[in-house]
Motif scaffolding. Structure first.
Motif, short mmCIF file in Angstrom:
data_model
loop_
_atom_site.label_atom_id
_atom_site.label_comp_id
_atom_site.label_asym_id
_atom_site.label_seq_id
_atom_site.Cartn_x
_atom_site.Cartn_y
_atom_site.Cartn_z
N ARG A 1 -9.48 -11.57 -1.78
CA ARG A 1 -9.47 -12.77 -0.65
C ARG A 1 -8.70 -12.14 0.81
O ARG A 1 -9.89 -11.45 1.37
N PHE A 2 -7.54 -11.47 0.27
CA PHE A 2 -7.27 -10.29 1.23
C PHE A 2 -6.81 -8.85 0.63
O PHE A 2 -7.22 -8.49 -0.30
N THR A 3 -6.76 -7.55 2.13
CA THR A 3 -7.56 -6.34 1.85
C THR A 3 -6.95 -5.58 3.05
O THR A 3 -5.75 -5.89 3.77
N ILE A 4 -5.39 -5.13 2.05
CA ILE A 4 -4.62 -4.08 2.50
C ILE A 4 -4.75 -2.67 3.18
O ILE A 4 -5.68 -2.76 2.27
N SER A 5 -4.69 -2.46 4.48
CA SER A 5 -5.01 -0.26 4.56
C SER A 5 -4.32 -0.71 5.65
O SER A 5 -3.36 -1.20 6.11
N ARG A 6 -5.11 1.16 5.76
CA ARG A 6 -3.86 1.41 6.55
C ARG A 6 -4.05 3.11 6.93
O ARG A 6 -5.60 3.28 6.48
N ASP A 7 -4.11 2.74 8.27
CA ASP A 7 -4.35 4.18 9.19
C ASP A 7 -3.13 4.90 9.84
O ASP A 7 -2.68 4.52 10.55
N ASN A 8 -2.52 5.84 8.98
CA ASN A 8 -1.63 6.45 9.57
C ASN A 8 -1.49 7.56 10.88
O ASN A 8 -0.83 7.84 11.53
N ALA A 9 -2.94 8.21 11.60
CA ALA A 9 -3.33 8.57 12.23
C ALA A 9 -2.98 7.51 13.40
O ALA A 9 -1.94 8.06 14.46
N LYS A 10 -3.09 6.72 13.05
CA LYS A 10 -2.62 5.17 14.23
C LYS A 10 -1.13 4.59 13.95
O LYS A 10 -0.40 3.39 14.73
N ASN A 11 -0.18 4.85 12.57
CA ASN A 11 1.00 4.12 12.86
C ASN A 11 0.81 3.09 12.19
O ASN A 11 1.48 2.31 12.63
N THR A 12 -0.40 2.34 11.93
CA THR A 12 -0.55 1.07 11.71
C THR A 12 -1.24 0.34 9.93
O THR A 12 -1.91 1.73 9.66
N VAL A 13 -0.66 -0.59 10.08
CA VAL A 13 -0.87 -0.82 8.92
C VAL A 13 -1.73 -2.03 8.80
O VAL A 13 -1.53 -2.80 10.50
N TYR A 14 -2.59 -2.51 8.52
CA TYR A 14 -3.65 -4.03 8.43
C TYR A 14 -3.50 -4.58 7.54
O TYR A 14 -3.80 -4.61 5.51
N LEU A 15 -3.88 -6.28 6.93
CA LEU A 15 -4.32 -6.93 6.47
C LEU A 15 -5.57 -7.73 7.14
O LEU A 15 -4.62 -8.69 7.72
N ILE B 1 0.94 -0.85 0.08
CA ILE B 1 0.09 -0.01 0.03
C ILE B 1 0.86 1.08 -0.20
O ILE B 1 1.97 1.84 0.69
N ASN B 2 1.03 2.03 -0.93
CA ASN B 2 1.50 3.03 -1.13
C ASN B 2 1.73 4.44 0.56
O ASN B 2 0.48 3.95 1.32
N HIS B 3 1.72 5.34 0.09
CA HIS B 3 1.44 6.10 1.56
C HIS B 3 0.49 7.16 2.52
O HIS B 3 0.46 7.48 3.24
N ASN B 4 -0.72 7.03 1.11
CA ASN B 4 -1.56 7.47 1.38
C ASN B 4 -3.09 6.61 1.46
O ASN B 4 -3.64 6.76 1.14
N GLY B 5 -2.65 5.80 0.99
CA GLY B 5 -3.77 4.36 0.59
C GLY B 5 -4.19 4.78 -0.48
O GLY B 5 -5.27 4.34 -0.75
N GLY B 6 -3.82 5.45 -1.16
CA GLY B 6 -4.09 5.41 -2.41
C GLY B 6 -4.18 4.71 -3.88
O GLY B 6 -4.45 4.58 -5.15
N HIS B 7 -2.76 3.59 -3.53
CA HIS B 7 -2.39 2.55 -4.33
C HIS B 7 -2.81 1.19 -3.68
O HIS B 7 -1.53 1.69 -2.50
N THR B 8 -3.19 0.21 -4.13
CA THR B 8 -2.49 -1.12 -3.13
C THR B 8 -2.27 -2.01 -4.32
O THR B 8 -2.51 -1.70 -5.57
N ASP B 9 -1.29 -3.02 -4.29
CA ASP B 9 -1.23 -4.57 -5.06
C ASP B 9 -1.39 -5.39 -4.16
O ASP B 9 -1.13 -5.08 -2.84
N TYR B 10 -2.08 -6.96 -4.84
CA TYR B 10 -2.03 -7.52 -4.68
C TYR B 10 -1.32 -8.81 -5.09
O TYR B 10 -1.18 -9.16 -6.59
#
Length: 126
Positions: A67-81, A51-60
């Motif tokens: 089946r899988f989804t990546i996301s990020r919460d920059n306010a929490k400094n956390t990335v999820y799968l 996932i890119n720096h602002n969540g604007g681009h993802t790749d799998y």
């Protein structure tokens, strides 16, 4: 020095779901591209998603698309799968990684990532 800590792994039955988290320390989230990688025994490391720096681009990887989804919460400094419809072949140690952004798009090439977590085991078995 950026530190990454993964959590959320475990044992799940086929068809089940897990959500992995990657907490980053000392991170200015907007400066980093993030990725999830996995390595099963006897196999090469695989770039699962990025996932890119602002969540604007993802790749799998093809093996996890839909089946899988990546996301990020920059306010929490956390990335999820988020991993759904898990299969036995998803069994592996999953690693979170970070690299300073060099482009808008993210990449799943592991050699470009400088910072790595310690990994979390995901086992899919009945």
């Amino acid at each position: 020095q950026l530190q990454l800590v993964e959590s959320g792994g475990g044992l799940v039955q086929p068809g089940g779901s897990l959500r992995l988290s990657c907490a980053a320390s000392a991170l200015t989230s907007g400066d980093y591209t993030m990725g999830w990688f996995r390595q099963a025994p006897g196999k090469e490391r695989e770039g699962v998603s990025c996932i890119n720096h602002n969540g604007g681009h993802t790749d799998y990887a093809d093996s996890v698309k839909g089946r899988f989804t990546i996301s990020r919460d920059n306010a929490k400094n956390t990335v999820y799968l988020q991993m759904n419809s898990l299969k036995p072949e998803d069994t592996a140690v999953y690693y979170c990684a970070a690299m300073r952004r060099i482009a808008f798009m993210c990449t799943r090439y592991s050699s470009l990532y400088k910072y790595w977590g310690q990994g979390t085991q995901v086992t899919v078995s009945s």
